[in-house]
Design a protein around this motif. Structure first.
Motif, mmCIF file in Angstrom:
data_model
loop_
_atom_site.group_PDB
_atom_site.id
_atom_site.type_symbol
_atom_site.label_atom_id
_atom_site.label_comp_id
_atom_site.label_asym_id
_atom_site.label_seq_id
_atom_site.Cartn_x
_atom_site.Cartn_y
_atom_site.Cartn_z
ATOM 1 N N TYR A 7 80.363 -28.327 109.467
ATOM 2 C CA TYR A 7 79.355 -28.873 108.569
ATOM 3 C C TYR A 7 79.654 -30.342 108.312
ATOM 4 O O TYR A 7 80.812 -30.762 108.319
ATOM 5 C CB TYR A 7 79.367 -28.130 107.223
ATOM 6 N N GLN A 38 78.013 -23.600 115.290
ATOM 7 C CA GLN A 38 78.952 -22.499 115.118
ATOM 8 C C GLN A 38 79.450 -22.029 116.483
ATOM 9 O O GLN A 38 78.672 -21.960 117.439
ATOM 10 C CB GLN A 38 78.290 -21.332 114.409
ATOM 11 N N ASP A 55 68.843 -13.173 103.977
ATOM 12 C CA ASP A 55 69.331 -11.855 103.579
ATOM 13 C C ASP A 55 70.743 -11.878 103.024
ATOM 14 O O ASP A 55 71.334 -10.822 102.746
ATOM 15 C CB ASP A 55 69.250 -10.879 104.762
ATOM 16 N N TYR A 56 71.292 -13.067 102.856
ATOM 17 C CA TYR A 56 72.676 -13.160 102.396
ATOM 18 C C TYR A 56 72.843 -14.475 101.667
ATOM 19 O O TYR A 56 72.393 -15.525 102.145
ATOM 20 C CB TYR A 56 73.606 -13.076 103.608
ATOM 21 N N ILE A 78 75.543 -16.957 99.082
ATOM 22 C CA ILE A 78 76.923 -17.201 98.647
ATOM 23 C C ILE A 78 76.920 -18.311 97.613
ATOM 24 O O ILE A 78 76.171 -19.292 97.727
ATOM 25 C CB ILE A 78 77.823 -17.643 99.830
ATOM 26 N N TYR A 93 79.485 -21.193 96.068
ATOM 27 C CA TYR A 93 80.731 -21.902 96.316
ATOM 28 C C TYR A 93 81.017 -22.855 95.159
ATOM 29 O O TYR A 93 80.100 -23.376 94.534
ATOM 30 C CB TYR A 93 80.647 -22.730 97.598
ATOM 31 N N PHE A 136 84.931 -20.256 98.212
ATOM 32 C CA PHE A 136 84.107 -19.058 98.045
ATOM 33 C C PHE A 136 84.308 -18.455 96.659
ATOM 34 O O PHE A 136 85.439 -18.279 96.205
ATOM 35 C CB PHE A 136 84.484 -18.036 99.124
ATOM 36 N N ASP A 145 79.508 -13.432 96.795
ATOM 37 C CA ASP A 145 78.345 -13.324 97.679
ATOM 38 C C ASP A 145 77.500 -12.123 97.278
ATOM 39 O O ASP A 145 77.930 -11.265 96.500
ATOM 40 C CB ASP A 145 78.766 -13.239 99.154
ATOM 41 N N ARG A 204 74.180 -9.600 99.056
ATOM 42 C CA ARG A 204 73.234 -9.312 100.121
ATOM 43 C C ARG A 204 71.871 -9.000 99.526
ATOM 44 O O ARG A 204 71.762 -8.628 98.358
ATOM 45 C CB ARG A 204 73.749 -8.154 100.979
ATOM 46 N N ASN A 233 70.156 -17.686 106.871
ATOM 47 C CA ASN A 233 68.863 -17.256 107.388
ATOM 48 C C ASN A 233 69.026 -15.951 108.153
ATOM 49 O O ASN A 233 70.099 -15.572 108.558
ATOM 50 C CB ASN A 233 68.207 -18.341 108.255
ATOM 51 N N GLY A 246 69.524 -13.879 112.938
ATOM 52 C CA GLY A 246 70.615 -13.414 113.783
ATOM 53 C C GLY A 246 71.770 -14.385 113.873
ATOM 54 O O GLY A 246 72.557 -14.326 114.800
ATOM 55 N N ALA A 247 71.863 -15.300 112.902
ATOM 56 C CA ALA A 247 72.924 -16.298 112.952
ATOM 57 C C ALA A 247 73.653 -16.348 111.617
ATOM 58 O O ALA A 247 73.252 -15.709 110.661
ATOM 59 C CB ALA A 247 72.322 -17.662 113.270
ATOM 60 N N GLN A 248 74.705 -17.112 111.568
ATOM 61 C CA GLN A 248 75.462 -17.320 110.336
ATOM 62 C C GLN A 248 75.349 -18.775 109.926
ATOM 63 O O GLN A 248 76.334 -19.431 109.664
ATOM 64 C CB GLN A 248 76.923 -16.951 110.536
ATOM 65 N N LYS A 249 74.149 -19.297 109.890
ATOM 66 C CA LYS A 249 73.922 -20.690 109.542
ATOM 67 C C LYS A 249 73.631 -20.777 108.057
ATOM 68 O O LYS A 249 72.594 -20.317 107.586
ATOM 69 C CB LYS A 249 72.730 -21.218 110.338
ATOM 70 N N LEU A 250 74.558 -21.343 107.312
ATOM 71 C CA LEU A 250 74.372 -21.475 105.877
ATOM 72 C C LEU A 250 73.576 -22.727 105.558
ATOM 73 O O LEU A 250 73.837 -23.800 106.105
ATOM 74 C CB LEU A 250 75.724 -21.538 105.164
ATOM 75 N N PHE A 300 72.702 -25.112 102.424
ATOM 76 C CA PHE A 300 73.188 -25.432 101.081
ATOM 77 C C PHE A 300 72.173 -26.256 100.309
ATOM 78 O O PHE A 300 71.417 -27.036 100.880
ATOM 79 C CB PHE A 300 74.468 -26.268 101.168
ATOM 80 N N GLY A 301 72.214 -26.111 99.004
ATOM 81 C CA GLY A 301 71.488 -26.994 98.124
ATOM 82 C C GLY A 301 72.314 -28.232 97.822
ATOM 83 O O GLY A 301 73.402 -28.421 98.362
#
Lengths: 113, 113
Positions: A35, A48, B31-32, B34, B36, B46, B49, B51, B94, B97-101, B103-104
């Motif tokens: 990031y 990633q 769908d997820y 977190i 921080y 962290f 979190d 779901r 999102n 199918g990825a783990q792309k966070l 952030f605000g």
């Protein structure tokens, strides 16, 4: 239990140069994400790596590239540095399954002169 | 597009009081989520979190609430302590199918003695 470690902690470069940043994931983690965090902003996803391949990429130009090694550590390379690349670069590691928390290192502060 | 925002950029509370940090997200497919905590000179840490199949989750002194109807997320910190002073970010993952966070911009929480 070592967390995510990044090196170097600080780096100064000039425009047009190239830089390589390094990340060792938390023990047991196999996925590494990078990031970029500008001052006063939230982190922005670069890409990633999982199983030594780029699995997902954010809206960053091709000047940003990466690599993941068999031991899960990773490198972020940035070519043709611009003043706007000055930022905190964060590495996060996680397990490969979806919806697992990402744990961050303390970042590399990159300054472009 | 995807975005995660925060209602208040700064929040100041008295030590010992409870604090609530709010967050709005725009991607209904996320769908997820977190939360921080980021202290000066460090990477995001962290906290907790949740779901999307849950509407509440509790940790040690923290509770996260998720309202999918209005796409709102909140972090409640009970009995705040000086060490809680930091910038707090919510992040969404999102569902592509990825783990792309994503952030605000963050909320700066200050605990007054």
């Amino acid at each position: 239990d070592a967390g995510v470690t990044q090196s170097p902690t600080h780096l100064i470069k000039t425009r047009g140069q190239q830089v390589t940043l390094r990340c060792s994931p938390k023990s047991g983690h196999d996925t590494v994400s990078w990031y970029q965090q500008a001052l006063g902003q939230g982190p922005q996803f670069i890409f990633q790596y999982y199983e030594e391949e780029e699995r997902q990429r954010g809206n960053f130009p091709d000047r940003f590239s990466g690599h993941q090694f068999p031991n899960y550590s990773s490198e972020l390379n940035v070519n043709a540095l611009l003043l706007g690349d000055s930022a905190l670069y964060l590495c996060a590691s996680s397990l490969g399954q979806l919806n697992q928390p990402q744990h961050f290192g303390d970042g590399t502060r990159l300054s472009i002169l | 597009g995807e975005s995660v925002g925060l209602h208040l950029p700064t929040l100041s509370v008295q030590e010992g009081d409870n604090s609530i940090i709010n967050c709005a997200y725009s991607n209904s497919a996320s769908d997820y989520f977190i939360w921080y905590k980021q202290e000066s000179g460090k990477g995001p840490q962290f906290i907790i979190d949740i779901r999307s199949n849950m509407d509440k989750r509790q940790g040690q002194r923290v509770t996260v609430l998720l309202n999918k109807t209005v796409k709102h997320l909140s972090l409640q910190i009970a009995a705040t302590q000086p060490g809680d002073s930091a910038v707090y970010f919510c992040a969404e993952n999102n569902a592509q199918g990825a783990q792309k966070l994503v952030f605000g911009q963050g909320t700066r929480l200050t605990i007054n003695p």
